[in-house]
Design an enzyme around this catalytic site. Structure first.
Site, mmCIF file in Angstrom:
data_model
loop_
_atom_site.group_PDB
_atom_site.id
_atom_site.type_symbol
_atom_site.label_atom_id
_atom_site.label_comp_id
_atom_site.label_asym_id
_atom_site.label_seq_id
_atom_site.Cartn_x
_atom_site.Cartn_y
_atom_site.Cartn_z
ATOM 1 N N HIS A 133 0.809 -1.275 -0.215
ATOM 2 C CA HIS A 133 -0.001 0.110 0.055
ATOM 3 C C HIS A 133 0.942 1.171 0.008
ATOM 4 C CE1 HIS A 133 0.795 -0.428 4.294
ATOM 5 N NE2 HIS A 133 0.667 0.846 4.398
ATOM 6 N N HIS A 134 0.332 2.377 -0.549
ATOM 7 C CA HIS A 134 0.792 3.798 -0.773
ATOM 8 C C HIS A 134 1.855 3.623 -1.780
ATOM 9 C CE1 HIS A 134 -1.234 4.794 2.563
ATOM 10 N NE2 HIS A 134 -0.180 4.769 3.703
ATOM 11 N N GLY A 173 -14.528 36.154 -3.640
ATOM 12 C CA GLY A 173 -13.811 35.186 -4.853
ATOM 13 C C GLY A 173 -12.299 35.541 -4.980
#
Length: 556
Positions: free
Chosen positions: A115-116, A467
């Site tokens: 994993h990873h 924004g």
């Protein structure tokens, strides 16, 4: 030899020796066992972040203040999340060591789907990815641990840029002898005395009787030469300026301060001082498009004395290798000798700002940053987000003693919120002031939780202008892509642990309310302060108007 002293202990002792007393990061199964060594250390403290990118930003801010920082992530998913921050540290000369907890050597040798990883049995993909954004990298083994740890940290300190160490937990547990040498034992002096002597003679011949202005920038700070530069200023009468990247290097309230130079976007008096002198002394200057309004500087290189990282030049003739500290010392000696130095005269009087709007009117960008500057003191670290905040604060005088940071080269939005956390932890006697827009804050807002946990009590001035205003100024003024989701900024800190005991939440819509709120913020030194400032959606600082015009995309 004691079996208790391990490679992890060696690494963390060297990190402490390099100047860090905290380490940032996020735990993961491949680094957990050597995180215990940090917890057990009497020299280091663990600061856990909300994600790896924020850990990298925090380490960057820490490194700018302290001169060195370290962070720990796990393999693959963690390190790739942090690589954007590492790239910013590389671009902006922040010396950060990134330690990656890797799968054990047995797992790597098995070449199985771990994993990873990418599931291909190859575990050196990611160390290759960081090569362009680091000055040194190493995969630690029991055989190379001492030499490689020392080499990488020494290069980070020498080059003022990031480095990378890959450490498996089984390797971290291996015994090793403690270091017997000092990290700085091999810091060689790169200066050629012959080059320095020729540079000095050339200065003696070049400087006399020419009208002179001095321009300083980022590398003076990164090399820790602020006091040396200030001594030169104190012993001479020449006027001076900085680019926004080097803001607050020098006293901006002196009569000799011309203002911030920004190419065609400069105020006329600054432009004249820089571009119309007979000798421009540049110290640690690096031009970027955002600090020069698209490389619009109009400077005759034949009048320039340029002091840089490992070289100096006069009218284009190079003298190398010369370390900046040695070139600056020689310049100081020559300018305070018996030659005639002629300070360039100001073409007009530099007048203090007069407020444009009234106190009971909506806040204007051409007043906002002056009002904020007036509320600062010499114990403030100011982090200005790359947007309206950075360009707004760049153009105003800040009090002597304030340290100003931004990220105009890498320009990763959201950077300053975690970076201000790191800077505040690095210098606990100073108070962090964060100037950030609503759009940028959304990227890294969760690090407020760590600010509250760490009790660093910053003042966060959040500009709510609905924004991405800096993007509107460049292109797409009314386009949907420059909008952001509506947020309740008064409620936001509470989600991350803010309460009446540890935080103060304020809001200002007029200039008068802003002044009052800043006074309350200054008085509430034992609390995190979030001050929401309502600003016009299309109102921008004057400097940003000029720079955005220079940066607008050109039609083919």
């Amino acid at each position: 030899m004691s079996q208790q002293y391990t490679i992890a202990d060696y690494l963390f002792d060297r990190i402490a020796e390099a100047g860090a007393s905290e380490i940032f990061g996020v735990p993961g199964d491949f680094n957990l066992t050597f995180l215990d060594n940090i917890i057990a250390s009497d020299k280091l403290r663990w600061v856990g972040n909300t994600n790896e990118l924020n850990a990298g930003y925090a380490a960057d801010g820490y490194a700018r203040e302290r001169g060195f920082a370290a962070m720990v992530t796990t393999f693959g998913v963690g390190e790739l999340s942090a690589i954007n921050a590492t790239a910013g540290s590389f671009a902006e000369y922040a010396p950060v060591l990134h330690i990656v907890g890797a799968p054990s050597t047995a797992l790597q040798d098995s070449k199985r789907r771990i994993h990873h990883s990418l599931g291909d049995g190859v575990f050196n993909h990611f160390i290759k990815m960081v090569e362009p954004v680091t000055v040194a990298r190493a995969q630690i083994t029991p055989e190379n641990a001492a030499s490689e740890i020392d080499r990488v940290i020494r290069l980070i300190l020498k080059k003022h840029r990031p480095g990378y160490l890959m450490l498996s937990p089984d390797v971290a547990r291996q015994p090793i002898y403690p270091p017997t040498t000092k990290l700085d034992d091999s810091q060689e002096d790169i200066t050629s005395q012959a080059a320095l002597a020729d540079f000095k003679q050339a200065l003696i011949e070049f400087l006399p009787n020419k009208t002179m202005t001095l321009m300083a920038d980022l590398m003076v700070h990164r090399l820790g030469l602020q006091n040396q530069l200030k001594a030169l200023i104190a012993d001479t009468d020449i006027p001076y300026t900085t680019l926004s990247w080097g803001k607050t290097l020098l006293d901006e309230n002196s009569e000799r301060w011309a203002g911030t130079y920004a190419g065609v976007a400069s105020r006329p008096v600054v432009k004249d001082m820089v571009e119309n002198c007979e000798c421009l002394i540049k110290i640690g200057v690096q031009y970027t498009d955002t600090t020069t309004a698209g490389f619009s500087q109009d400077i005759d290189e034949n009048v320039v004395v340029d002091l840089h990282y490992e070289r100096a030049s006069i009218a284009g003739k190079n003298f190398a290798p010369i370390a900046l500290k040695d070139a600056l010392k020689t310049l100081h000696e020559v300018m305070t000798s018996d030659i005639n130095i002629v300070p360039k005269k100001f073409c007009e009087e530099v007048k203090p700002h007069e407020q444009h709007g009234k106190d009971d009117e909506a806040i204007r960008q051409d007043d906002l940053w002056h009002i904020i500057a007036d509320a600062l003191d010499d114990k403030n670290l100011v982090f200005s987000e790359q947007g309206t905040a950075y360009f707004g604060i760049s153009d105003v005088r800040l009090p002597e003693g304030v340290t100003s940071y931004g990220q105009p080269m890498w320009g990763s939005i959201g950077y300053t919120l975690p970076a201000s956390l790191g800077g505040a932890i690095a210098s606990p006697h100073k108070r962090s002031i964060l100037l950030i827009g609503d759009g940028s804050a959304l990227l890294t807002i969760q690090e407020i939780a760590v600010m509250i946990q760490e009790r660093i009590n910053p003042v966060i001035v959040l500009i709510n202008n609905d924004g991405y205003t800096v993007e509107r100024a460049i292109h797409g003024e009314n386009q949907y892509y420059n909008d952001i989701p509506k947020c309740d900024w008064q409620l936001m800190p509470k989600a991350f642990g803010a309460n009446d005991d540890n935080s103060l939440l304020l809001k200002a819509e007029t200039a008068g309310e802003l002044k009052d709120a800043l006074k309350q913020a200054a008085a509430a030194k034992d609390k995190l302060v979030m001050l929401e400032v309502i600003a016009g959606k299309h109102d921008i600082p004057p400097l940003l108007a000029d720079i955005s015009a220079a940066l607008k995309p050109k039609a083919n």
